[in-house]
Motif scaffolding. Structure first.
Motif, PDB file in Angstrom:
ATOM      1  N   ASP A   1       9.867  67.025 -32.340  1.00 53.05           N
ATOM      2  CA  ASP A   1      10.976  67.163 -33.280  1.00 53.05           C
ATOM      3  C   ASP A   1      10.488  67.258 -34.724  1.00 53.05           C
ATOM      4  OD1 ASP A   1      10.135  64.501 -33.036  1.00 53.05           O
ATOM      5  OD2 ASP A   1      12.077  63.690 -33.631  1.00 53.05           O
ATOM      6  N   ALA A   2       9.178  67.108 -34.935  1.00 54.70           N
ATOM      7  CA  ALA A   2       8.596  67.333 -36.260  1.00 54.70           C
ATOM      8  C   ALA A   2       7.960  68.715 -36.343  1.00 54.70           C
ATOM      9  CB  ALA A   2       7.564  66.259 -36.581  1.00 54.70           C
ATOM     10  N   ALA A   3       8.352  69.605 -35.425  1.00 56.84           N
ATOM     11  CA  ALA A   3       7.834  70.972 -35.413  1.00 56.84           C
ATOM     12  C   ALA A   3       8.915  71.933 -35.850  1.00 56.84           C
ATOM     13  CB  ALA A   3       7.339  71.338 -34.014  1.00 56.84           C
ATOM     14  N   VAL A   4       8.591  72.776 -36.827  1.00 60.92           N
ATOM     15  CA  VAL A   4       9.493  73.833 -37.293  1.00 60.92           C
ATOM     16  C   VAL A   4       8.813  75.173 -37.033  1.00 60.92           C
ATOM     17  CG1 VAL A   4      10.768  74.796 -39.236  1.00 60.92           C
ATOM     18  CG2 VAL A   4      10.439  72.316 -39.075  1.00 60.92           C
ATOM     19  N   ILE A   5       9.432  75.985 -36.210  1.00 62.82           N
ATOM     20  CA  ILE A   5       8.915  77.306 -35.855  1.00 62.82           C
ATOM     21  C   ILE A   5       9.730  78.343 -36.615  1.00 62.82           C
ATOM     22  CG2 ILE A   5       8.497  78.921 -33.962  1.00 62.82           C
ATOM     23  CD1 ILE A   5       8.682  76.336 -32.112  1.00 62.82           C
ATOM     24  N   VAL A   6       9.054  79.199 -37.352  1.00 63.29           N
ATOM     25  CA  VAL A   6       9.742  80.218 -38.140  1.00 63.29           C
ATOM     26  C   VAL A   6       9.363  81.590 -37.600  1.00 63.29           C
ATOM     27  CG1 VAL A   6      10.068  81.230 -40.427  1.00 63.29           C
ATOM     28  CG2 VAL A   6       9.788  78.749 -40.183  1.00 63.29           C
ATOM     29  N   ALA A   7      10.352  82.386 -37.264  1.00 63.38           N
ATOM     30  CA  ALA A   7      10.132  83.741 -36.757  1.00 63.38           C
ATOM     31  C   ALA A   7      10.812  84.743 -37.680  1.00 63.38           C
ATOM     32  CB  ALA A   7      10.677  83.869 -35.330  1.00 63.38           C
ATOM     33  N   CYS A   8      10.394  86.001 -37.568  1.00 57.47           N
ATOM     34  CA  CYS A   8      10.985  87.079 -38.367  1.00 57.47           C
ATOM     35  C   CYS A   8      11.680  88.067 -37.435  1.00 57.47           C
ATOM     36  CB  CYS A   8       9.908  87.785 -39.179  1.00 57.47           C
ATOM     37  SG  CYS A   8       9.033  86.701 -40.338  1.00 57.47           S
ATOM     38  N   ALA A   9      12.942  88.341 -37.690  1.00 58.66           N
ATOM     39  CA  ALA A   9      13.741  89.190 -36.803  1.00 58.66           C
ATOM     40  C   ALA A   9      13.232  90.624 -36.743  1.00 58.66           C
ATOM     41  CB  ALA A   9      15.200  89.174 -37.252  1.00 58.66           C
ATOM     42  N   LYS A  10      12.578  91.106 -37.811  1.00 62.29           N
ATOM     43  CA  LYS A  10      12.093  92.483 -37.865  1.00 62.29           C
ATOM     44  C   LYS A  10      10.575  92.551 -37.808  1.00 62.29           C
ATOM     45  CE  LYS A  10      16.157  93.693 -40.656  1.00 62.29           C
ATOM     46  NZ  LYS A  10      16.623  94.158 -41.980  1.00 62.29           N
ATOM     47  N   ASP A  11       9.973  91.570 -37.131  1.00 64.22           N
ATOM     48  CA  ASP A  11       8.518  91.444 -37.059  1.00 64.22           C
ATOM     49  C   ASP A  11       7.941  92.489 -36.114  1.00 64.22           C
ATOM     50  OD1 ASP A  11       5.839  90.550 -36.733  1.00 64.22           O
ATOM     51  OD2 ASP A  11       6.457  88.498 -37.189  1.00 64.22           O
ATOM     52  N   GLY A  12       7.063  93.334 -36.626  1.00 65.65           N
ATOM     53  CA  GLY A  12       6.402  94.327 -35.799  1.00 65.65           C
ATOM     54  C   GLY A  12       5.059  93.862 -35.279  1.00 65.65           C
ATOM     55  N   PHE A  13       4.624  92.658 -35.662  1.00 67.43           N
ATOM     56  CA  PHE A  13       3.310  92.151 -35.269  1.00 67.43           C
ATOM     57  C   PHE A  13       3.413  91.057 -34.210  1.00 67.43           C
ATOM     58  CE2 PHE A  13       2.592  94.309 -39.164  1.00 67.43           C
ATOM     59  CZ  PHE A  13       1.268  94.707 -39.190  1.00 67.43           C
ATOM     60  N   VAL A  14       4.284  90.074 -34.447  1.00 69.43           N
ATOM     61  CA  VAL A  14       4.449  88.956 -33.509  1.00 69.43           C
ATOM     62  C   VAL A  14       5.824  89.071 -32.862  1.00 69.43           C
ATOM     63  CG1 VAL A  14       4.518  86.451 -33.244  1.00 69.43           C
ATOM     64  CG2 VAL A  14       2.940  87.486 -34.887  1.00 69.43           C
ATOM     65  N   PRO A  15       5.897  89.278 -31.551  1.00 69.55           N
ATOM     66  CA  PRO A  15       7.205  89.421 -30.897  1.00 69.55           C
ATOM     67  C   PRO A  15       8.066  88.176 -31.101  1.00 69.55           C
ATOM     68  CG  PRO A  15       5.441  90.093 -29.416  1.00 69.55           C
ATOM     69  CD  PRO A  15       4.785  89.452 -30.597  1.00 69.55           C
ATOM     70  N   LEU A  16       9.338  88.401 -31.400  1.00 71.35           N
ATOM     71  CA  LEU A  16      10.279  87.297 -31.547  1.00 71.35           C
ATOM     72  C   LEU A  16      10.332  86.447 -30.281  1.00 71.35           C
ATOM     73  CD1 LEU A  16      12.537  85.802 -33.064  1.00 71.35           C
ATOM     74  CD2 LEU A  16      14.113  87.605 -32.312  1.00 71.35           C
ATOM     75  N   ALA A  17      10.176  87.090 -29.142  1.00 72.93           N
ATOM     76  CA  ALA A  17      10.219  86.362 -27.871  1.00 72.93           C
ATOM     77  C   ALA A  17       9.145  85.303 -27.781  1.00 72.93           C
ATOM     78  CB  ALA A  17      10.089  87.337 -26.699  1.00 72.93           C
ATOM     79  N   GLU A  18       8.000  85.522 -28.444  1.00 71.84           N
ATOM     80  CA  GLU A  18       6.926  84.524 -28.396  1.00 71.84           C
ATOM     81  C   GLU A  18       7.322  83.255 -29.150  1.00 71.84           C
ATOM     82  OE1 GLU A  18       3.979  84.228 -26.813  1.00 71.84           O
ATOM     83  OE2 GLU A  18       4.678  85.940 -25.664  1.00 71.84           O
ATOM     84  N   ALA A  19       8.000  83.413 -30.283  1.00 72.69           N
ATOM     85  CA  ALA A  19       8.484  82.237 -31.010  1.00 72.69           C
ATOM     86  C   ALA A  19       9.545  81.506 -30.189  1.00 72.69           C
ATOM     87  CB  ALA A  19       9.052  82.654 -32.360  1.00 72.69           C
ATOM     88  N   GLN A  20      10.394  82.266 -29.525  1.00 70.62           N
ATOM     89  CA  GLN A  20      11.416  81.646 -28.682  1.00 70.62           C
ATOM     90  C   GLN A  20      10.794  80.911 -27.500  1.00 70.62           C
ATOM     91  OE1 GLN A  20      13.520  85.351 -28.099  1.00 70.62           O
ATOM     92  NE2 GLN A  20      15.144  84.781 -29.545  1.00 70.62           N
ATOM     93  N   THR A  21       9.707  81.456 -26.950  1.00 69.54           N
ATOM     94  CA  THR A  21       9.007  80.792 -25.852  1.00 69.54           C
ATOM     95  C   THR A  21       8.400  79.474 -26.314  1.00 69.54           C
ATOM     96  OG1 THR A  21       8.512  82.873 -24.727  1.00 69.54           O
ATOM     97  CG2 THR A  21       7.097  81.013 -24.215  1.00 69.54           C
TER      98      THR A  21
END
Length: 334
Positions: A273-293
């Motif tokens: 619960d001390a982890a904050v994961i930040v993803a970018c919706a238009k990311d062409g390098f890191v798939p959004l699905a990986e952040a969701q995983t």
């Protein structure tokens, strides 16, 4: 919890941010130009078995501090705890940025993104945290900057085995930094990074026995799709990796090797619960699905999705990236 709902998978060509598309179209296939490297390093025991069983604090030798406006900047040196590094890469370098005497909320080590040599970009992006009571520590990545291997040109890692050694050493050094910060009296400590640095921060937190905050920025659970399917894959010299096989087989093998170090193979960190994961919706390098995983694997973590691309977020989302680090530190229970 997620701050907003995003679409699974990597950004399609139509959704990819224009800046990501522009940069990816101009990169050269400069990674792994000398092939796979040491075959023995590409197979074998798990990530955890390669790490030192005891996390020992770094022994840092500090230079004279410099005053830059309201900040104090001091460089330090240490011997890397990772014995796998070549001799010329083994001396570690880090920079501390802090405010002049005042209340301190905690400390954060911020790891380098891919090809991020030196401290300029991370200083520009994260140094403002110092005025908010967070002492910022920047590690120079093994194989980057003053820590390049003999014969290496720029930040272009020459073999896949060198990449794995770099990643393992980064995790080991970050783990030892956490022990160092604890020994220095910091009650709240976090690890963070952007892109590759975010992957390394996630793996660091998951391999530590003590709770830390973690801000995995523009990162996810596994680097495999980044190197084999995303825009970053255009940087990989698959011709050098497919001398005795097809390019498709080389991509499959590289994905298998990198996925063996996925955060999914490790338990969640002691305090997710001390982890904050930040993803970018238009990311062409890191798939959004990986952040969701990663978010799903770390039950209790928070996922935030920015309306930005991988490159553009660095220049437009600085306040949001810094807030993720502040929140991660504040959530560490002491």
């Amino acid at each position: 919890m997620a701050s907003r709902t995003g679409t699974s998978g990597s950004a399609s060509e139509s959704r990819m941010h224009l800046l990501d598309r522009f940069i990816s179209a101009r990169v050269s296939a400069s990674l792994f130009s000398e092939g796979w490297g040491d075959e023995a390093a590409l197979t074998g025991p798990s990530l955890m078995s390669h790490l030192c069983p005891e996390v020992r604090p770094l022994e840092v030798r500090w230079a004279r501090p410099l005053t830059q406006g309201r900040r104090l900047v001091v460089d330090g040196f240490f011997d890397s705890p990772c014995p796998l590094l070549p001799q010329e890469v083994r001396q570690g370098h880090l920079r501390r940025i802090s405010a002049k005497p005042g209340p301190v909320r905690g400390a954060c080590v911020i790891l380098a993104a891919s090809r991020d040599e030196g401290y300029f970009l991370r200083s520009w992006l994260f140094a403002p945290l110092a005025e908010q009571g967070i002492d910022v520590f920047l590690l120079e990545n093994p194989y980057y900057g003053v820590r390049r291997a003999l014969g290496q040109r720029g930040p272009h890692v020459r073999t896949v085995s060198d990449q794995l050694t770099m990643n393992l050493a980064t995790i080991e050094e970050a783990r030892s930094f956490v022990a160092f910060a604890k020994a220095q009296g910091y009650e709240r400590v976090a690890v963070a990074g952007y892109s590759m640095g975010g992957f390394m921060a996630a793996l660091t937190a998951a391999t530590l026995p003590m709770p830390v905050g973690v801000a995995a920025l523009a990162a996810g659970a596994s680097p495999a799709p980044v190197f084999t399917r995303g825009a970053h894959s255009r940087s990989v010299n698959f011709r050098a990796l497919s001398l005795s096989t097809s390019e498709g087989e080389a991509r499959t093998r590289l994905a298998s090797i990198l996925d063996a170090a996925s955060a999914r193979t490790l338990p969640p960190p002691p305090q997710p619960d001390a982890a904050v994961i930040v993803a970018c919706a238009k990311d062409g390098f890191v798939p959004l699905a990986e952040a969701q995983t990663l978010h799903a694997h770390w039950a209790g973590s928070e996922l935030r999705i920015l309306d930005a691309g991988h490159i553009s977020a660095v220049f437009t989302e600085g306040p949001a990236l810094r807030k993720a680090i502040r929140d991660a530190i504040d959530r560490v229970r002491v």
